[in-house]
Design a protein around this motif. Structure first.
Motif, PDB file in Angstrom:
ATOM      1  N   ALA A 283     -13.466  -5.007  -2.595  1.00 61.11           N
ATOM      2  CA  ALA A 283     -14.533  -5.640  -3.120  1.00 61.11           C
ATOM      3  C   ALA A 283     -15.614  -6.007  -2.319  1.00 61.11           C
ATOM      4  N   THR A 284     -15.002  -6.271  -0.969  1.00 64.15           N
ATOM      5  CA  THR A 284     -16.002  -6.563   0.060  1.00 64.15           C
ATOM      6  C   THR A 284     -16.846  -5.518   0.450  1.00 64.15           C
ATOM      7  N   VAL A 285     -16.216  -4.136   0.168  1.00 64.94           N
ATOM      8  CA  VAL A 285     -17.125  -2.834   0.636  1.00 64.94           C
ATOM      9  C   VAL A 285     -17.908  -2.543  -0.342  1.00 64.94           C
ATOM     10  N   LEU A 286     -17.698  -2.682  -1.782  1.00 71.32           N
ATOM     11  CA  LEU A 286     -18.293  -2.284  -2.805  1.00 71.32           C
ATOM     12  C   LEU A 286     -19.627  -2.907  -3.133  1.00 71.32           C
ATOM     13  N   PHE A 287     -19.005  -4.479  -3.039  1.00 68.79           N
ATOM     14  CA  PHE A 287     -20.151  -5.406  -3.760  1.00 68.79           C
ATOM     15  C   PHE A 287     -20.828  -6.180  -2.757  1.00 68.79           C
ATOM     16  N   GLY A 288     -22.121  -6.683  -2.981  1.00 65.25           N
ATOM     17  CA  GLY A 288     -22.913  -7.524  -2.038  1.00 65.25           C
ATOM     18  C   GLY A 288     -22.147  -8.770  -1.919  1.00 65.25           C
ATOM     19  N   ALA A 289     -22.945  -9.699  -1.026  1.00 69.68           N
ATOM     20  CA  ALA A 289     -22.670 -10.935  -0.834  1.00 69.68           C
ATOM     21  C   ALA A 289     -23.155 -11.773  -2.357  1.00 69.68           C
ATOM     22  N   GLY A 290     -22.320 -12.734  -2.535  1.00 72.47           N
ATOM     23  CA  GLY A 290     -22.200 -13.648  -3.888  1.00 72.47           C
ATOM     24  C   GLY A 290     -21.864 -12.773  -5.036  1.00 72.47           C
ATOM     25  N   THR A 291     -21.544 -11.557  -4.910  1.00 69.05           N
ATOM     26  CA  THR A 291     -20.985 -10.598  -6.279  1.00 69.05           C
ATOM     27  C   THR A 291     -19.440 -10.710  -5.999  1.00 69.05           C
ATOM     28  N   ALA A 292     -19.072 -10.238  -4.933  1.00 70.30           N
ATOM     29  CA  ALA A 292     -17.700  -9.894  -4.693  1.00 70.30           C
ATOM     30  C   ALA A 292     -16.891 -11.292  -5.047  1.00 70.30           C
TER      31      ALA A 292
END
Length: 321
Positions: A283-292
Motif C-alpha cells: 500500500a505504501t508503494v502503490l498509493f500516495g500519502a493520505g490514501t494508503a
C-alpha cells in the motif's frame, strides 16, 4: 493482574500495529519529514522481503509445486473468488463508506495469504503443515506479481492506475530483495534460522513502520473526521461478512474437491486469511500519502478478526472427530 494478562495474550504484531496507529494519530509525520519517513519505510520493506527470500527454502517450494490438486484451487480462490468478493463489497459499500475505505475491500480481496499465521494455525488444527508452508509462500510470491495489476484492473485505471512507474517500484522494493535473498540463501540463510526471534521482530517492525507512515498521511487528510462511528459499524459488519465467505467458502471447496483432511485444513487457513505483511508494504508503494491509510482500514480490521476466528477454529478442528 487480569488486564496485563489479557494484553500479554494479544498477538505481538497486533500490539505493534495498534501502537503504530496510535502514534500516527497523535504524532503523524508531516511536511518535509514525510519524504524521510517514506524512505525509511521503503528500506524496512526491502529488508522484510530480503529476509523472506533468505527464509524460504527453495527445495520446499519446488517440492510443493507438484501438488497441483491443492495449489491450483487455492490460487483460484485467493486471487479469483476472494478478489471478486472484495470487488462486489466495494461496489455495495460505495454509498455507505468513504470511497477509499470501500475501495479497501477490493484491495483486501486481491491480497495473498499470511505465511506464519496460516502455517501456525494449520499445525494447531492437525493440518498438512508442509502444504501450508509451500502454499502460503507461493501465494505471496504470486502476490508480488498479481495483487497490484489485479486491483488496478478491477478498480479501474481512474481509481488505481498501474503503470510502468508502479511496476518499477514493486520490482525494486519487493521483488529484487526477495530474489537476492533466494540467491544468497546458501551463504546467509543459516543466520535467519539461527536468529529466528530477532528476524521475526524485524519483520513485525517493518510492517509497523509501513502502517505508521500510511496512517500518518491519512490522519493529516482527516481520517478520524472522515470515518465516523456509523462508518466503523458498517466496516466491521462488512469484514465479518467477508470473513464468513472466505472461511466458509474455502472449507466447502476443500470438501467438494475431496481433499484429505490434512490438506483441507491447510486449504482453509491458507485460503481464508489475508496478509497484512504484504498489504501494508504494498500500500505504501502503490498509493500516495493520505490514501494508503484509508485503503488499509479493511485490511487491518480483517487481520485482527481472522486471528480471533482462527484460534478457536483450529482448537475445534484439532479435536477427534
Amino acid at each position: 493482574m487480569p488486564i496485563a494478562a489479557a494484553f500479554g495474550r494479544i498477538d505481538p504484531l497486533v500490539r505493534l500495529l495498534g501502537l503504530a496507529i496510535l502514534l500516527a494519530s497523535v504524532l503523524p509525520v508531516t511536511g518535509a519529514a514525510r519524504d524521510v519517513a517514506q524512505a525509511v519505510a521503503n528500506g524496512a520493506v526491502f529488508l522484510l522481503f530480503l529476509l523472506n527470500g533468505l527464509r524460504l527454502p527453495r527445495a520446499e517450494v519446488l517440492r510443493g509445486i507438484g501438488n497441483v490438486r491443492f495449489l491450483l484451487p487455492l490460487v483460484a480462490w485467493c486471487f479469483g473468488a476472494m478478489a471478486l468478493a472484495g470487488w462486489g463489497l466495494s461496489l455495495v459499500l460505495a454509498g455507505w463508506l468513504p470511497p477509499l475505505v470501500a475501495l479497501g475491500f477490493l484491495y483486501l480481496g486481491t491480497l495473498p495469504s499470511t505465511v506464519q499465521s496460516a502455517t501456525a494455525y494449520s499445525s494447531l488444527a492437525g493440518g498438512n503443515v508442509a502444504a501450508s508452508v509451500v502454499a502460503a509462500a507461493m501465494l505471496n510470491i504470486l502476490g508480488v506479481f498479481l495483487t497490484a495489476p489485479l486491483f488496478s484492473l478491477l478498480a479501474g485505471s481512474e481509481a488505481a492506475a498501474f503503470d510502468l512507474a508502479a511496476l518499477k517500484k514493486i520490482a525494486l522494493i519487493l521483488l529484487l530483495p526477495f530474489v537476492i535473498g533466494q540467491v544468497a540463501q546458501g551463504r546467509f540463510g543459516h543466520l535467519v534460522r539461527e536468529h529466528r526471534m530477532l528476524t521475526t521482530w524485524m519483520d513485525r517492525t517493518a510492517i509497523a513502520i509501513a502502517v505508521y507512515v500510511a496512517f500518518s498521511g491519512a490522519v493529516e487528510e482527516g481520517l478520524w473526521q472522515r470515518v465516523g462511528p456509523a462508518d466503523w459499524a458498517v466496516l466491521l459488519g462488512a469484514v465479518c461478512v467477508l470473513l464468513g465467505f472466505a472461511f466458509g467458502g474455502v472449507w466447502l471447496l476443500g470438501g467438494a474437491l475431496r481433499l484429505a483432511r490434512g490438506d483441507r485444513i491447510a486449504l482453509l487457513f491458507s485460503g481464508g486469511q489475508k496478509s497484512i505483511a504484504m498489504g501494508a508494504p504494498l500500500a505504501t508503494v502503490l498509493f500516495g500519502a493520505g490514501t494508503a491509510g484509508l485503503v488499509l482500514l479493511p485490511v487491518l480490521v480483517y487481520h485482527l478478526l481472522q486471528l480471533v476466528l482462527s484460534a478457536p477454529l483450529a482448537a475445534r478442528l484439532s479435536r477427534p472427530r
